[in-house]
Design a protein around this motif. Structure first.
Motif, PDB file in Angstrom:
ATOM      1  N   GLY A  63       2.279  10.007  19.770  1.00  0.00           N
ATOM      2  CA  GLY A  63       3.195   9.111  19.082  1.00  0.00           C
ATOM      3  C   GLY A  63       2.749   7.670  19.193  1.00  0.00           C
ATOM      4  O   GLY A  63       1.672   7.354  19.725  1.00  0.00           O
ATOM      5  N   ARG A  64       3.595   6.771  18.719  1.00  0.00           N
ATOM      6  CA  ARG A  64       3.251   5.345  18.692  1.00  0.00           C
ATOM      7  C   ARG A  64       3.391   4.669  20.043  1.00  0.00           C
ATOM      8  O   ARG A  64       2.976   3.524  20.211  1.00  0.00           O
ATOM      9  CB  ARG A  64       4.121   4.615  17.656  1.00  0.00           C
TER      10      ARG A  64
ATOM     11  N   HIS B 238       2.579   0.848  18.455  1.00  0.00           N
ATOM     12  CA  HIS B 238       1.340   0.667  17.698  1.00  0.00           C
ATOM     13  C   HIS B 238       1.606   0.514  16.201  1.00  0.00           C
ATOM     14  O   HIS B 238       2.503   1.151  15.647  1.00  0.00           O
ATOM     15  CB  HIS B 238       0.438   1.899  17.887  1.00  0.00           C
ATOM     16  N   ASP B 239       0.772  -0.317  15.559  1.00  0.00           N
ATOM     17  CA  ASP B 239       0.709  -0.296  14.108  1.00  0.00           C
ATOM     18  C   ASP B 239      -0.222   0.844  13.701  1.00  0.00           C
ATOM     19  O   ASP B 239      -0.714   1.593  14.553  1.00  0.00           O
ATOM     20  CB  ASP B 239       0.240  -1.647  13.562  1.00  0.00           C
ATOM     21  N   GLU B 240      -0.487   0.994  12.399  1.00  0.00           N
ATOM     22  CA  GLU B 240      -1.289   2.128  11.940  1.00  0.00           C
ATOM     23  C   GLU B 240      -2.704   2.086  12.509  1.00  0.00           C
ATOM     24  O   GLU B 240      -3.258   3.124  12.896  1.00  0.00           O
ATOM     25  CB  GLU B 240      -1.332   2.165  10.408  1.00  0.00           C
TER      26      GLU B 240
ATOM     27  N   LEU C 281      -2.508   3.073  16.159  1.00  0.00           N
ATOM     28  CA  LEU C 281      -2.239   4.500  16.311  1.00  0.00           C
ATOM     29  C   LEU C 281      -3.500   5.317  16.044  1.00  0.00           C
ATOM     30  O   LEU C 281      -3.781   6.299  16.750  1.00  0.00           O
ATOM     31  CB  LEU C 281      -1.113   4.918  15.373  1.00  0.00           C
TER      32      LEU C 281
ATOM     33  N   LYS D 137      -5.635   5.049  19.062  1.00  0.00           N
ATOM     34  CA  LYS D 137      -5.067   5.870  20.131  1.00  0.00           C
ATOM     35  C   LYS D 137      -5.402   7.345  19.907  1.00  0.00           C
ATOM     36  O   LYS D 137      -5.813   8.049  20.835  1.00  0.00           O
ATOM     37  CB  LYS D 137      -3.548   5.658  20.184  1.00  0.00           C
ATOM     38  N   ARG D 138      -5.234   7.811  18.673  1.00  0.00           N
ATOM     39  CA  ARG D 138      -5.548   9.209  18.375  1.00  0.00           C
ATOM     40  C   ARG D 138      -7.010   9.522  18.680  1.00  0.00           C
ATOM     41  O   ARG D 138      -7.332  10.563  19.259  1.00  0.00           O
ATOM     42  CB  ARG D 138      -5.269   9.498  16.896  1.00  0.00           C
TER      43      ARG D 138
ATOM     44  N   GLU E  20      10.198   9.190  20.967  1.00  0.00           N
ATOM     45  CA  GLU E  20       8.742   9.333  21.003  1.00  0.00           C
ATOM     46  C   GLU E  20       8.324  10.685  20.430  1.00  0.00           C
ATOM     47  O   GLU E  20       8.877  11.730  20.782  1.00  0.00           O
ATOM     48  CB  GLU E  20       8.238   9.181  22.436  1.00  0.00           C
TER      49      GLU E  20
END
Length: 352
Positions: free
Chosen positions: A202-203, A207-209, A212, A215-216, A293
């Motif tokens: 999740g964010r 996080h913004d796009e 994110l 992060k992924r 979340e």
């Protein structure tokens, strides 16, 4: 799962099924229509069964708030700098964090524990110094923890739970603070539930796009590095020290027959780790709320856990547990103090 992984600091006592049946009869005999207090009735029975008493104490509640840092932050998994963890520890100790405010509101004690903050906090008064190491290693590149560090963190978490019980705690709550810990939690959930990795991410703290996506990518890189599924190995590969210590605290509370109010996503992942290690610990757990979340709803549904609240919370710190605490206290009071229907009828005009 290897049987050797299912271990807790000391054996967890089994609940008495005969007591549970007697408690259900006692609740049914109260002065109310059957089932009219809904889930509060189930909470009362569970509390009494855990404590082994028809009058379970619920007066003193202690939040064990564990703080730790994550090497995964090197990969940009958080929207906030890692220094925020140490700054928030100071805020907890000053009594000005959200958890501090909520704890005062519901009359709970807060114990702040340095599980593995990446800063020297030795001069902070009032802090429990249980640091295993100054932050985990970067799980995208190497195991976050050694097996020995996992064992030490579990033992220290259990010891904190037992210390709280010795100090009079009737109910324990677990909460956390650690920049980057939703990333580590996503990896742990992915392997321990298990669940598709994409559904666990999740964010986090906002996080913004682009954040994110970063992060992924970091989480996918970490997951690809190790195929571990054994609980202790999974904790070593991906765990945060605050998460591992929360798992240890859950195990320690279960050995002391104390109910545990579990906060949101990260605390729930710690609870998942605890009962993957010792399945009998699950009986002591109350899931406080459904976090906003991503991943938490799937985790709860897969475990068959019904959270007590659904308020759109996603802060952590034990805040959801503190808000749910009055429900457990009300359930305990109902079981211990509420009149039975027979007592009401005996006291009515012309009764008895």
């Amino acid at each position: 799962m290897d049987a050797s992984s299912r271990r807790s600091p000391v054996p967890i006592p089994a609940a008495d099924p005969e007591l549970e049946a007697r408690l259900r009869d006692a609740v049914a005999a109260k002065a109310k229509p059957p089932g009219s207090l809904g889930r509060i009735e189930d909470l009362a029975v569970r509390l009494g069964t855990i404590r082994g008493s028809a009058r379970p104490a619920a007066g003193k509640a202690t939040l064990l708030l564990f703080a730790g840092d994550h090497g995964l932050c090197e990969e940009g998994v958080s929207a906030y700098p890692q220094a925020v963890t140490a700054a928030m520890v100071a805020t907890f100790l000053s009594g000005r964090a959200a958890a501090s405010c909520f704890a005062r509101t519901v009359g709970a004690e807060v114990v702040v524990i340095d599980a593995g903050v990446a800063a020297d906090l030795s001069g902070m008064a009032g802090l429990v110094h249980a640091k295993v190491r100054a932050g985990t290693r970067n799980a995208a590149r190497e195991p976050a923890l050694t097996p020995a560090e996992v064992e030490e963190a579990l033992a220290r978490g259990a010891a904190e739970a037992r210390r709280a019980v010795r100090d009079g705690a009737d109910i324990l709550l677990v909460g956390e603070m650690g920049i980057g810990n939703t990333a580590s939690s996503a990896l742990l959930m992915h392997r321990l539930l298990p669940a598709p990795l994409a559904l666990c991410i999740g964010r986090g703290a906002g996080h913004d796009e682009a954040g994110l996506a970063r992060k992924r990518a970091a989480i996918e890189k970490a997951a690809a590095r190790s195929a571990a599924t054994d609980p202790l190995r999974v904790l070593a590969e991906f765990g945060g020290l605050e998460i591992v210590m929360m798992a240890g605290a859950v195990l320690g509370a279960a050995t002391e027959r104390r109910p545990v109010l579990v906060d949101g996503f990260i605390a729930s992942v710690a609870a998942l780790a605890a009962f993957r290690l010792a399945p009998e610990a699950e009986a002591s757990l109350f899931f406080a709320h459904r976090s906003a979340e991503a991943g938490h709803d799937l985790l709860l549904r897969t475990l068959g856990a019904a959270p007590l609240l659904d308020l759109g919370l996603r802060l952590g710190e034990g805040t959801g547990g503190l808000l749910a605490l009055p429900l457990l206290r009300a359930a305990a009071a109902m079981l211990a103090e509420m009149a039975t229907l027979d007592e009401v009828l005996a006291g009515a005009p012309g009764g008895g």
